[in-house]
Design a protein around this motif. Structure first.
Motif, PDB file in Angstrom:
ATOM      1  N   GLU A   1      84.088 -11.739  19.765  1.00  0.00           N
ATOM      2  CA  GLU A   1      85.472 -11.772  20.414  1.00  0.00           C
ATOM      3  C   GLU A   1      85.457 -10.918  21.783  1.00  0.00           C
ATOM      4  O   GLU A   1      84.376 -10.412  21.837  1.00  0.00           O
ATOM      5  N   PHE A   2      86.160 -11.193  22.718  1.00  0.00           N
ATOM      6  CA  PHE A   2      86.044 -10.686  24.070  1.00  0.00           C
ATOM      7  C   PHE A   2      86.441  -8.983  23.924  1.00  0.00           C
ATOM      8  O   PHE A   2      87.163  -8.605  22.856  1.00  0.00           O
ATOM      9  N   GLY A   3      86.261  -8.417  24.812  1.00  0.00           N
ATOM     10  CA  GLY A   3      86.409  -6.838  25.024  1.00  0.00           C
ATOM     11  C   GLY A   3      85.331  -6.088  25.212  1.00  0.00           C
ATOM     12  O   GLY A   3      85.369  -4.885  25.917  1.00  0.00           O
ATOM     13  N   GLY A   4      84.049  -6.366  25.300  1.00  0.00           N
ATOM     14  CA  GLY A   4      82.932  -5.632  25.316  1.00  0.00           C
ATOM     15  C   GLY A   4      82.980  -4.356  24.808  1.00  0.00           C
ATOM     16  O   GLY A   4      83.635  -4.050  23.652  1.00  0.00           O
ATOM     17  N   SER A   5      82.774  -3.199  25.909  1.00  0.00           N
ATOM     18  CA  SER A   5      82.919  -1.883  25.505  1.00  0.00           C
ATOM     19  C   SER A   5      84.250  -1.204  24.999  1.00  0.00           C
ATOM     20  O   SER A   5      84.493  -0.285  24.547  1.00  0.00           O
ATOM     21  N   LEU A   6      85.144  -2.058  25.543  1.00  0.00           N
ATOM     22  CA  LEU A   6      86.846  -1.589  25.161  1.00  0.00           C
ATOM     23  C   LEU A   6      86.664  -1.794  23.641  1.00  0.00           C
ATOM     24  O   LEU A   6      87.977  -1.211  23.315  1.00  0.00           O
ATOM     25  N   LEU A   7      86.004  -2.424  23.016  1.00  0.00           N
ATOM     26  CA  LEU A   7      86.294  -2.439  21.517  1.00  0.00           C
ATOM     27  C   LEU A   7      85.833  -1.683  20.826  1.00  0.00           C
ATOM     28  O   LEU A   7      86.018  -1.132  19.626  1.00  0.00           O
ATOM     29  N   HIS A   8      84.781  -0.500  21.548  1.00  0.00           N
ATOM     30  CA  HIS A   8      84.577   0.912  20.819  1.00  0.00           C
ATOM     31  C   HIS A   8      84.488   2.010  21.736  1.00  0.00           C
ATOM     32  O   HIS A   8      84.336   3.105  21.272  1.00  0.00           O
ATOM     33  N   ARG A   9      85.025   1.856  22.808  1.00  0.00           N
ATOM     34  CA  ARG A   9      85.242   3.044  23.692  1.00  0.00           C
ATOM     35  C   ARG A   9      86.597   3.064  23.981  1.00  0.00           C
ATOM     36  O   ARG A   9      87.406   2.348  24.289  1.00  0.00           O
ATOM     37  N   SER A  10      87.331   4.467  23.780  1.00  0.00           N
ATOM     38  CA  SER A  10      88.968   4.399  23.862  1.00  0.00           C
ATOM     39  C   SER A  10      89.103   4.554  25.203  1.00  0.00           C
ATOM     40  O   SER A  10      88.416   5.126  26.375  1.00  0.00           O
TER      41      SER A  10
ATOM     42  N   LEU B   1      78.495   4.373  17.928  1.00  0.00           N
ATOM     43  CA  LEU B   1      80.047   4.555  18.057  1.00  0.00           C
ATOM     44  C   LEU B   1      80.665   3.243  17.942  1.00  0.00           C
ATOM     45  O   LEU B   1      81.634   3.102  17.348  1.00  0.00           O
ATOM     46  N   ALA B   2      79.983   2.013  18.087  1.00  0.00           N
ATOM     47  CA  ALA B   2      80.441   0.775  17.801  1.00  0.00           C
ATOM     48  C   ALA B   2      80.658   0.460  16.436  1.00  0.00           C
ATOM     49  O   ALA B   2      81.790  -0.108  15.769  1.00  0.00           O
ATOM     50  N   TYR B   3      79.665   1.044  15.620  1.00  0.00           N
ATOM     51  CA  TYR B   3      79.975   0.924  14.045  1.00  0.00           C
ATOM     52  C   TYR B   3      81.179   1.418  13.500  1.00  0.00           C
ATOM     53  O   TYR B   3      81.729   1.226  12.656  1.00  0.00           O
ATOM     54  N   LEU B   4      81.256   2.746  14.199  1.00  0.00           N
ATOM     55  CA  LEU B   4      82.457   3.534  13.859  1.00  0.00           C
ATOM     56  C   LEU B   4      83.545   2.769  14.204  1.00  0.00           C
ATOM     57  O   LEU B   4      84.537   2.627  13.165  1.00  0.00           O
ATOM     58  N   ARG B   5      83.781   2.727  15.428  1.00  0.00           N
ATOM     59  CA  ARG B   5      85.120   2.012  15.962  1.00  0.00           C
ATOM     60  C   ARG B   5      85.269   0.578  15.742  1.00  0.00           C
ATOM     61  O   ARG B   5      86.694   0.148  15.589  1.00  0.00           O
ATOM     62  N   ARG B   6      84.318  -0.257  15.322  1.00  0.00           N
ATOM     63  CA  ARG B   6      84.542  -1.784  15.192  1.00  0.00           C
ATOM     64  C   ARG B   6      84.609  -1.942  13.765  1.00  0.00           C
ATOM     65  O   ARG B   6      85.333  -2.936  13.311  1.00  0.00           O
ATOM     66  N   PHE B   7      83.920  -1.281  13.136  1.00  0.00           N
ATOM     67  CA  PHE B   7      83.597  -1.703  11.650  1.00  0.00           C
ATOM     68  C   PHE B   7      84.189  -0.463  10.667  1.00  0.00           C
ATOM     69  O   PHE B   7      83.934  -0.716   9.500  1.00  0.00           O
ATOM     70  N   GLY B   8      84.506   0.693  11.117  1.00  0.00           N
ATOM     71  CA  GLY B   8      84.834   1.843  10.427  1.00  0.00           C
ATOM     72  C   GLY B   8      83.455   2.273   9.533  1.00  0.00           C
ATOM     73  O   GLY B   8      83.735   2.691   8.325  1.00  0.00           O
TER      74      GLY B   8
ATOM     75  N   LEU C   1      89.926   2.939  10.535  1.00  0.00           N
ATOM     76  CA  LEU C   1      89.095   2.560  11.680  1.00  0.00           C
ATOM     77  C   LEU C   1      88.643   1.177  11.540  1.00  0.00           C
ATOM     78  O   LEU C   1      88.113   0.603  10.522  1.00  0.00           O
ATOM     79  N   GLY C   2      88.186   0.492  12.522  1.00  0.00           N
ATOM     80  CA  GLY C   2      87.443  -0.676  12.661  1.00  0.00           C
ATOM     81  C   GLY C   2      88.517  -1.945  12.635  1.00  0.00           C
ATOM     82  O   GLY C   2      89.512  -1.786  12.438  1.00  0.00           O
ATOM     83  N   ARG C   3      87.926  -2.865  13.058  1.00  0.00           N
ATOM     84  CA  ARG C   3      88.682  -4.270  13.248  1.00  0.00           C
ATOM     85  C   ARG C   3      88.628  -5.258  12.239  1.00  0.00           C
ATOM     86  O   ARG C   3      88.742  -6.217  12.175  1.00  0.00           O
ATOM     87  N   ILE C   4      88.020  -4.786  11.168  1.00  0.00           N
ATOM     88  CA  ILE C   4      87.687  -5.752   9.903  1.00  0.00           C
ATOM     89  C   ILE C   4      89.036  -5.719   9.004  1.00  0.00           C
ATOM     90  O   ILE C   4      89.743  -4.804   9.387  1.00  0.00           O
ATOM     91  N   ASN C   5      88.983  -6.573   8.122  1.00  0.00           N
ATOM     92  CA  ASN C   5      90.053  -6.732   7.299  1.00  0.00           C
ATOM     93  C   ASN C   5      89.804  -6.280   5.950  1.00  0.00           C
ATOM     94  O   ASN C   5      89.165  -6.843   5.163  1.00  0.00           O
ATOM     95  N   ARG C   6      90.281  -5.100   5.453  1.00  0.00           N
ATOM     96  CA  ARG C   6      89.903  -4.347   4.207  1.00  0.00           C
ATOM     97  C   ARG C   6      90.499  -4.998   2.867  1.00  0.00           C
ATOM     98  O   ARG C   6      90.434  -4.759   1.924  1.00  0.00           O
TER      99      ARG C   6
END
Lengths: 944, 88
Positions: free
Chosen positions: A199-208, A299-306, A9-14
């Motif tokens: 980045e663009f996306g707003g709530s779409l970055l963390h709500r499915s 929710l955002a910390y989960l989905r955007r940053f894992g 999960l997340g948009r980070i680069n592990r």
């Protein structure tokens, strides 16, 4: 992985780990993290201490609404009061908490919280008074504030400012903004799309969401690519922070690599606000404990940053938007318990010391938790609408304020318009575009269960037990709001200022509505009756460098520069600013005082060369020119013969001498107004104003030629000899060219004008030539002047020379109230019949008083040095000392070998010969009142 | 930043303009004007709340003109060059 960071999960680069320290402890994160997400992933909970009570505080939100997590950063970036939730993590950052010493975890001022009951809101209006509040001030200043500025950091750069216009400005790049931008671009409109996130996306970055069968994030990427193809200006990291007159919207674009931000001034045809909504906290005792976060942020910390905020999480909510939070956390194996206000459950208190450990419910149960996610409902972000004088209206169903009547050219869509279901969000974007006359395309296909918001009111109530926090950043509790009500500060504007609720850096984004809801309850009003405070820019902090742009340092008030500046510098000129121009003050290696005396003495012995180019040269021509000159000047000018010059004053309408200078009449209908170099713009505006407002503009034309021509002054006993050697094609005998006359000539094929006018009192010529042809002329003057022992003189020497002759400098020997009669010019007052500027003012009682201060010379009697400029003439009476006026110019005259001075003294013109006291800082000297002209009063040197 | 319509140049930013007082503040010529009238011409301004007619100068081009606007809403109605017609 850490206890809080997931493998997925997340948009980070592990693949790219970043190292940083926080309060001296080593941590790590990943590329794509913010400082806040990396701290959360590390299990860190206390990130700072609260402003007033130094309570331990943790991260609350995920964006610009964050009230707690402010940090100072050094190392790879240097930032003060950076918002950890929006600041990208960079390898090598040294992060420190603010308002805490030595660390946030262990703060030596934490004891203050024990005295909290003595320092509620507004305590400083009632304390720190005796014996003298200044005694407390230094300590209070030291404790106030958050981060610390590092004075060694000097950026030296100036920020860019960009002006742009477009058909549609879309503020907010979430689902509503993206769809609106796309439809507008497809309809052929020019579009600027900005989003304050990286980045663009707003709530779409963390709500499915499933859009056109793809994940929401994929739709975002595709849409951004299509917008780019359409040429839409895409501005991530950019906050639209204010809307101003006539539809101007200001944007601040953050610089990601440590340089300055950039200001955008945009004039859009229309603006669409797709600015989303901000979640509110829930009110209960100790709701400020670290580990209590906004559910949306969780929710955002989960989905955007894992990152999971805890392993045993309570989710408390009064609305349906938190349902997805519960589901998402549970799916990752987190133990989740729900406290549902919609079912009548509620939290009454949180327990824990430096981190939340449990919550007490209203029904008596206690739930253990290592994190609590709260949702008190969402407040649409309508700041720009309100700044544009939009009026909010209360929506009972959504329990929040929405935009009321439309404001011209502003549309609102998405969560900002109160739509929290994605389908409704997309539909509202189309409707908003239609409302501003832009065709909209089809709403994207969605597969998603509709969201039932179904909010129940959960406002703070009077007399809640414990300390219920309303404004986290300014440490304002429910009890403080009750205090304000008790003391009758019940208007929402008073509530704000008395408690400081909403006045911190976050400007009440998570606290305003809770505060005014409580005030409504306390005062028996409805929430909309209490209303909101006035919205003002900026929406979030903007660096001063963005607002300053290039206006700083040497570009703040750039001085004007002479065409011959480099030549003067090569000749050893020391440059100084005079009247907005950079000019030679003196030349050579000697000390200033020595050089000035040498130049002034030599000027009267041989020939002086002086660059007088800043002198104003304004051409006035046309059939009405002569009549115009009679109106502009105090003196009669229409009698001036062509080819001659006359010295005169231009007055202001109040009669004060605005400028002095020589008027040159070239022909019947052509004049050149020469004015003080510092007054050129003012005189030019004055001339234009009267030309258009009193005369016939088709019979009169004005041209400001000051910058086009260089004016080179040749003065002294050998001045005519030098000009003769120049071969200028001008008859230089005194009959052809007497003093105060002008003639045309040329140098090396370039036309020029030679005017015999003197500011030194010696024979003197001013040569005016095109500025770009001045250099060869100047060089030839110097070359041929060598044989005559010519001397280059700067402004300082000229000031001495003119003072020896009693010639005034406007603004130095006169002020805005000085009348021409005070300077000895009385003839026009008595004899001129034509109307002129300021005429009536010269006949007022004040103007006709016999005891006015008049221009005089002052002679030193004690053999000492020059009088101090500004020293007062003093009359001693039984009632005390009285000022008679003061010294305006004072120098040592090298030609006379003694000090000279000019001043303005009461009845001075009739007191010649009188000796008066001149006093400066208690030091008293004597001076005799004499005529202003100390050298050659007959003027023989003019023709010598 | 407001936008003002210079009759010569068109719409320009307000920072390019200089305020010149009330429209219609006609200059009383001559030395016989009584002090109160002259003082009123020099110093008194109407400062109305709402619609007003003012004289402005566009510094960029030098045009001195009449501007009709609203001091509360900042709506700009129109501008006109200082011809005989404009003074009516």
């Amino acid at each position: 992985m850490t206890a809080f960071r997931l493998d997925t999960l997340g948009r980070i680069n592990r693949d790219r780990a970043l190292r940083f320290t926080f309060d001296g402890v080593q941590y790590s994160g990943f590329e794509g993290d913010t400082i806040a997400s990396a701290l959360l992933a590390s299990g860190g909970s206390v990130v700072g201490r609260s402003f007033k009570y130094h309570r331990p505080r943790g991260i609350w939100g995920v964006g610009v609404e964050e009230p707690n997590a402010f940090v100072d950063v050094s190392g790879s970036r240097s930032l003060v009061n950076a918002r950890a939730t929006t600041e990208p993590l960079v390898d090598g950052m040294v992060v420190r908490s603010v308002n805490a010493s030595p660390t946030a975890a262990n703060d030596r001022h934490a004891f203050i919280d024990r005295f909290a009951r003595f320092i509620p809101s507004a305590f400083y209006y009632k304390t720190f008074m005796w014996p003298n509040w200044h005694a407390f001030e230094p300590r209070i200043r030291q404790m106030a504030g958050l981060g610390v500025v590092d004075p060694s950091v000097r950026s030296g750069l100036h920020a860019d400012q960009v002006n742009e216009s477009c058909d549609l400005l879309v503020v907010g790049g979430g689902p509503a903004g993206l769809v609106a931008a796309l439809h507008a671009a497809e309809a052929g409109k020019s579009v600027i799309l900005c989003d304050e996130g990286c980045e663009f996306g707003g709530s779409l970055l963390h709500r499915s969401a499933q859009i056109y069968g793809k994940a929401g994030e994929a739709w975002v990427d595709e849409t951004v690519a299509r917008l780019r193809e359409f040429g839409v200006v895409l501005l991530p990291n950019t906050t639209a922070f204010g809307i101003y007159d006539h539809g101007l919207i200001a944007l601040n674009q953050r610089n990601g690599s440590g340089g300055h931000d950039r200001l955008w001034r945009v004039r859009p045809g229309h603006t669409l606000l797709a600015t989303g909504a901000i979640e509110r906290p829930l009110p209960f005792a100790n709701n400020d404990l670290p580990g209590i976060l906004s559910a949306e942020a969780g929710l955002a910390y989960l989905r955007r940053f894992g990152v999971v905020v805890g392993r045993n999480v309570v989710v408390a909510t009064n609305n349906g938007l938190a349902d997805e939070v519960v589901a998402a956390l549970s799916a990752e194996g987190v133990e989740v318990t729900t406290v549902d206000y919609r079912k009548g459950e509620q939290i009454v208190a949180a327990r824990g010391r430096t981190r939340v450990e449990a919550v007490e419910l209203g029904d008596g149960r206690t739930l253990n938790a290592d994190a609590v996610l709260v949702s008190g409902g969402f407040t649409p972000t309508l700041h720009l609408y309100c700044q544009a004088k939009g009026k909010l209206r209360w929506d009972e169903g959504l329990q929040t304020f929405l935009a009321g009547d439309p404001v011209d050219r502003i549309a609102i869509a998405g969560a900002a318009a109160g739509h929290f279901d994605l389908r409704a969000v997309f539909a509202s974007a189309g409707q908003a575009l239609a409302a501003v006359g832009i065709a909209s395309g089809a709403v994207p296909e969605l597969t998603a269960a509709p969201v039932a918001y179904g909010i129940v009111a959960a406002w703070p109530k009077p007399k809640m037990k414990g300390r219920v926090w309303i404004d986290l950043q300014h440490d304002v509790t429910a009890k403080d709001v009750e205090l304000a009500a008790r003391e009758n500060f019940v208007s929402v504007e008073h509530l704000k200022r008395y408690t400081t609720l909403g006045m911190a850096v976050d400007q009440g984004k998570t606290s305003n509505l809770n505060g005014l809801a409580l005030m409504a309850e306390l005062t028996g009003r409805e929430i909309p009756q209490v209303g909101t405070t006035t919205y003002r820019p900026p929406f979030s902090p903007v660096p001063l460098t963005s607002l300053g742009g290039l206006r700083g340092g040497s570009l703040m008030n750039p001085p004007r520069r002479l065409a011959l500046e480099n030549e003067h510098r090569d000749d050893g000129a020391h440059m100084r600013e005079y009247g907005g121009w950079l000019r030679p003050a003196w030349y050579g290696d000697e000390a200033e005082a020595v050089a000035v005396q040498r130049e002034a003495r030599k000027a009267r012995e041989t020939v002086a060369l002086f660059d007088g180019s800043p002198l104003g040269k304004i051409e006035v021509q046309g059939p009405q020119a002569a009549a115009f000159m009679d109106f502009i000047y105090y003196n009669t000018m229409s009698t001036l013969k062509p080819g001659r010059c006359r010295y005169g004053f231009i007055l202001s309408e109040t009669g004060g001498v605005y400028d002095d200078g020589v008027l040159v009449r070239l022909e019947e209908n052509r004049f050149i107004v020469s004015c003080s170099s510092s007054h050129v713009a003012g005189v030019y505006a004055l001339l234009e104003e009267w030309r258009q407002d009193r005369f016939d503009r088709s019979q009169l034309f004005i041209h400001n030629a000051t910058a086009e021509s260089a004016t080179l002054t040749v003065s002294g006993p050998y001045s005519r000899r030098l000009l003769e050697a120049m071969g200028l094609g001008v008859a230089l005998d005194d009959e052809s060219l007497p003093h105060m006359a002008t003639a045309a000539g040329s140098f090396d094929g370039t036309p020029l004008r030679v005017t015999r006018v003197s500011f030194t009192g010696d024979r003197s010529y001013e040569i005016s030539i095109r500025a770009d042809r001045a250099l060869p002329l100047w060089r030839t003057l110097k070359e041929k002047g060598r044989a005559l022992d010519a001397v280059l003189i700067g402004v300082e020497a000229l000031m001495v020379l003119r003072a020896e002759k009693g010639f005034i400098v406007i603004g130095k020997d006169s002020d805005g109230l000085t009348l021409p009669m005070d300077l000895g010019a009385t003839a026009p007052l008595q004899k001129k019949s034509a109307e002129f500027i300021g005429r009536r003012s010269l006949f007022t009682e004040e103007a006709q008083r016999p005891d006015r201060r008049q221009l005089v010379g002052l002679e030193v009697l004690d053999g000492g040095g020059p009088l101090v400029t500004g020293a007062h003439g003093v009359e001693r009476t039984a009632a005390g000392n009285r000022s008679l006026g003061y010294v305006t110019s004072s120098y040592f005259s090298p030609t006379l070998g003694r000090p000279i001075a000019l001043g303005v003294i009461e009845r001075g013109a009739s007191r010649t010969g009188d000796v008066i006291d001149i006093q400066h800082l208690g030091n008293v000297r004597q001076a005799r009142i004499v005529a202003p002209c100390a050298l050659d009063p007959e003027g023989a040197r003019l023709n010598a | 930043m407001q936008l003002f319509p210079c009759p010569f140049c068109g719409l320009r930013s307000e920072t390019e303009f200089h305020f010149g007082g009330d429209m219609g503040n006609l200059r009383p010529d001559g030395t016989e004007t009584d002090a109160a009238t002259w003082s009123s011409y020099l110093f008194l301004r109407n400062n109305p709340k709402g619609r007003t007619s003012e004289v402005w100068m566009h510094l960029t081009c030098g045009e001195v003109f009449r501007l009709d606007r609203d001091t509360v809403t900042h709506v700009v109605e129109k501008s006109a060059a200082l011809t005989v017609e404009a003074h009516q």
